[in-house]
Design a protein around this motif. Structure first.
Motif, PDB file in Angstrom:
ATOM      1  N   LEU A 155      -5.976  -5.886  -5.659  1.00 39.82           N
ATOM      2  CA  LEU A 155      -5.419  -6.897  -4.242  1.00 39.82           C
ATOM      3  C   LEU A 155      -5.089  -8.590  -5.032  1.00 39.82           C
ATOM      4  O   LEU A 155      -4.448  -9.082  -4.945  1.00 39.82           O
ATOM      5  CB  LEU A 155      -6.006  -6.721  -3.624  1.00 39.82           C
ATOM      6  N   TYR A 201       0.363  -1.211   0.093  1.00 40.07           N
ATOM      7  CA  TYR A 201       0.059   0.424   0.077  1.00 40.07           C
ATOM      8  C   TYR A 201       0.908   1.511  -0.284  1.00 40.07           C
ATOM      9  O   TYR A 201       0.447   1.797  -0.555  1.00 40.07           O
ATOM     10  CB  TYR A 201      -0.643  -0.329   1.601  1.00 40.07           C
ATOM     11  N   THR A 210      -3.606   5.260   7.318  1.00 37.25           N
ATOM     12  CA  THR A 210      -4.889   4.273   7.909  1.00 37.25           C
ATOM     13  C   THR A 210      -4.632   3.406   8.906  1.00 37.25           C
ATOM     14  O   THR A 210      -5.828   4.207  10.102  1.00 37.25           O
ATOM     15  CB  THR A 210      -5.284   3.552   6.544  1.00 37.25           C
ATOM     16  N   THR A 212      -5.425 -11.421  -1.927  1.00 34.42           N
ATOM     17  CA  THR A 212      -4.571 -10.536  -1.297  1.00 34.42           C
ATOM     18  C   THR A 212      -3.259 -10.575  -1.122  1.00 34.42           C
ATOM     19  O   THR A 212      -2.924 -12.203  -0.455  1.00 34.42           O
ATOM     20  CB  THR A 212      -5.533  -9.983   0.355  1.00 34.42           C
ATOM     21  N   GLU A 254       0.595   5.572   3.580  1.00 28.50           N
ATOM     22  CA  GLU A 254      -1.051   5.352   3.626  1.00 28.50           C
ATOM     23  C   GLU A 254      -0.774   4.202   4.401  1.00 28.50           C
ATOM     24  O   GLU A 254      -2.259   4.147   5.304  1.00 28.50           O
ATOM     25  CB  GLU A 254      -1.531   4.113   2.582  1.00 28.50           C
ATOM     26  N   VAL A 255       0.318   3.339   5.557  1.00 28.21           N
ATOM     27  CA  VAL A 255      -0.012   2.229   6.148  1.00 28.21           C
ATOM     28  C   VAL A 255      -0.018   3.116   7.376  1.00 28.21           C
ATOM     29  O   VAL A 255      -1.108   2.579   8.550  1.00 28.21           O
ATOM     30  CB  VAL A 255       1.089   1.135   5.784  1.00 28.21           C
ATOM     31  N   MET A 294     -11.306  -1.718  -5.025  1.00 25.95           N
ATOM     32  CA  MET A 294      -9.797  -2.368  -4.340  1.00 25.95           C
ATOM     33  C   MET A 294      -9.382  -3.613  -4.105  1.00 25.95           C
ATOM     34  O   MET A 294      -8.640  -4.475  -4.258  1.00 25.95           O
ATOM     35  CB  MET A 294      -9.864  -2.272  -2.789  1.00 25.95           C
TER      36      MET A 294
END
Length: 307
Positions: A296, A111, A119, A196, A115-116, A292
């Protein structure tokens, strides 16, 4: 949302409404959480506990199905609020709960580090003395209620599912796929697998699904999202799509624009299946809702096909 047998679904608020669930099980005044969402989800989890008239001292167990951050990102901070709880985790996942450095690095690779952080926030470690490894067949005792942990690889090698004989249900994490309520029709729930990155294995995932079905469950309790019934049909749908997804990855393995080709083919697969299921949404809206997951899954298939 309350279900029978002391089970409550908690919308963690991650990403959007009706996307990511944690589960609360209450038995004779004692409690367990299955999956936790992220740090920002904690007020919702503790609020659900309070709504049952229980304090933080009533929680005996926190059971992430696996260590991906949408399932376990809030576990460390939650454990700091629960003085009596122990964390139950697949043996392969235990080191990542005790020291989340590699877990954060892996998520950042998918990501992006910014962003990690934005989020998920600061991922707190869990003290080793509070971590209980759950090999295949491990049983959690919640006030006499047995919760059976099964090793269920395919989505990830550190994945377990939890069988609750009282409700004849599995808490499935990501092993039994994704099913969003926007896609429900008169034909029932719509479902798709999730690959994922980075440990997807189609054969293992099919075997794990078969194992879950051997218990003849009345329902599956999905993290993404909610309680679904009609398990034999859903399992058949998952098997068909796993095979189709693997075929897509193999077909485009050597393409220079492989990721784009896999992404496009997955979108076409899911849209066609959703429309055939009776989903009353324009194709572009289906693609947007699943964007999304398509991205993934394409990443996961690319990593798998290279193995």
């Amino acid at each position: 949302m309350d279900h029978a047998h002391g089970i409550t679904r908690i919308d963690t608020g991650f990403f959007r409404d009706d996307f990511d669930a944690a589960w609360l099980i209450v038995e004779d005044g004692r409690a367990a959480f299955v999956d936790t969402g992220i740090n920002a989800s904690l007020p919702r989890l503790l609020g659900a506990l309070e709504a049952k008239g229980l304090g933080v001292e009533a929680v005996d167990w926190v059971i992430p199905t696996h260590v991906h951050l949408d399932h376990a990102g809030g576990a460390g901070q939650l454990m700091r609020r629960l003085p009596n709880a122990r964390l139950v985790i697949h043996p392969r996942g235990a080191p990542h709960m005790i020291d989340p450095t590699r877990l954060i690095a892996g998520a950042s690779a998918v990501y992006g580090a910014d962003e990690v952080q934005r989020t998920y926030g600061d991922i707190a470690p869990v003290p080793a003395k509070r971590v209980v490894e759950a090999p295949d067949g491990f049983t959690v005792d919640l006030a006499g209620r047995r919760l059976l942990c099964l090793d269920t690889p395919g989505h990830a090698r550190h994945h377990l599912c939890v069988w609750d004989a009282r409700s004849r249900s599995f808490f499935t994490g990501d092993t039994f796929g994704l099913s969003y309520r926007e896609f429900d029709t008169a034909n029932g729930a719509f479902i798709l697998p999730t690959t994922t990155p980075s440990q997807f294995d189609p054969g293992e995932l099919r075997s794990s699904i078969d194992r879950l079905c051997s218990y003849e469950p009345e329902a599956m309790l999905l993290t993404h999202y909610g309680r679904v019934t009609g398990v034999p049909r859903l399992a058949a749908d998952l098997r068909t799509q796993i095979d189709a997804m693997a075929a897509i990855a193999r077909e485009h393995k050597s393409a220079t624009d492989r990721h784009e080709r896999i992404t496009s083919a997955l979108a076409d697969l899911y849209v066609s299946r959703a429309l055939a299921h009776g989903v009353d949404m324009p194709p572009d809206a289906i693609r947007e809702c699943l964007a999304m997951d398509i991205e993934l899954n394409a990443q996961g298939l690319g990593i798998w096909v290279d193995r």
